[in-house]
Design a protein around this motif. Structure first.
Motif, PDB file in Angstrom:
ATOM      1  N   CYS A  35      59.760   7.254  37.828  1.00 32.03           N
ATOM      2  CA  CYS A  35      60.732   6.170  37.927  1.00 32.03           C
ATOM      3  C   CYS A  35      60.290   5.172  38.993  1.00 32.03           C
ATOM      4  N   PHE A 178      68.567  10.255  29.348  1.00 30.74           N
ATOM      5  CA  PHE A 178      67.670  11.002  30.228  1.00 30.74           C
ATOM      6  C   PHE A 178      67.389  12.403  29.680  1.00 30.74           C
ATOM      7  N   GLU A 195      64.165   1.506  36.743  1.00 27.56           N
ATOM      8  CA  GLU A 195      65.600   1.776  36.748  1.00 27.56           C
ATOM      9  C   GLU A 195      66.261   1.148  37.977  1.00 27.56           C
ATOM     10  N   GLY A 201      68.050   7.301  38.270  1.00 28.38           N
ATOM     11  CA  GLY A 201      66.657   7.355  37.834  1.00 28.38           C
ATOM     12  C   GLY A 201      65.871   8.433  38.541  1.00 28.38           C
TER      13      GLY A 201
END
Length: 241
Positions: A35, A178, A195, A201
């Motif tokens: 991320c 997710f 994110e 995230g």
């Protein structure tokens, strides 16, 4: 283990304007969820566009499995194994779910192979199988995001890149997204996402990278970044407490 994707000292901007990326670095390992976080204007989406060839870099290098890809066209980079879901999703609203999936497999010339790929993706997204004949533009935001992700999987990429996948979605739908990313990782695929909701995230990622002013500040295990006082103060605020 060698990195799957490497970005070194990337500089990029739009047209003749100033550089948005000012020497960004990124390492993405095989089979991980990574991320990218940072404040607005940090260059997160610009980095994604540079990796996919949508925005040529002015200097630096981008390598996939050791091979330079920064001089390739977007379609060539897709064939190398990098698929991108942009923030705006870019679906064909007047086409059905199945037709959108077929468009995702436009590089697959064998009709039987394309059908197998579509069936595999519909098995992974049962809600899309239920709505295979529905026009994409009439679906909910969460369903459209699932379709955008599913469409990228038709070509069975090495890396799936997602720009702000949670944007505008209800928390329950965000968690479903997710969950799907973790399933992709567990099947051997690599997921790279930008994110804005940094807490969500990072909590769902294996590794994180922090960008600011077009540069990489640092990267590491996602849970370590969540605990880092610099990140908590600058990017996450009280939500990380």
């Amino acid at each position: 283990m060698p990195e799957l994707l490497e970005v070194r000292n990337a500089v990029a901007g739009y047209g003749s304007g100033p550089a948005i990326l000012n020497g960004a670095d990124l390492d993405v390992a095989p089979g991980e969820i990574q991320c990218i976080i940072g404040p607005n204007g940090a260059g997160k989406s610009t980095l994604m566009k540079a990796i996919t060839g949508l925005l040529p870099i002015r200097s630096g290098e981008i390598r996939l499995m050791g091979e330079r890809i920064d001089r390739l066209r977007p379609d060539q980079i897709l064939k190398k194994g990098i698929a991108f879901v942009p923030q705006e999703r870019a679906l064909f609203p007047k086409m059905t779910v199945r037709e959108n999936l077929r468009m995702g497999g436009y590089t697959i010339r064998d009709e039987a192979e394309l059908k197998r790929h579509i069936d595999d993706v519909l098995d992974r997204f049962p809600i899309l199988r239920e709505r295979a004949g529905q026009h994409a533009g009439t679906m909910s935001g969460g369903q459209q995001q699932m379709l955008a992700m599913a469409r990228t999987l038709i070509v069975r990429p090495k890396i799936v890149m997602l720009d702000e996948p949670s944007l505008g979605l209800a928390p329950m739908i965000v968690q479903q997204m997710f969950d799907i990313m973790r399933q992709l990782r567990d099947s051997g695929m690599t997921v790279l996402l930008v994110e804005q909701n940094a807490v969500v995230g990072l909590k769902n990622a294996d590794r994180g990278t922090v960008l600011d002013l077009g540069r990489t500040l640092f990267s590491g295990p996602a849970e370590d970044i969540l605990k880092d006082p610099r990140v908590r103060e600058l990017y996450l605020g009280k939500a990380a407490a």
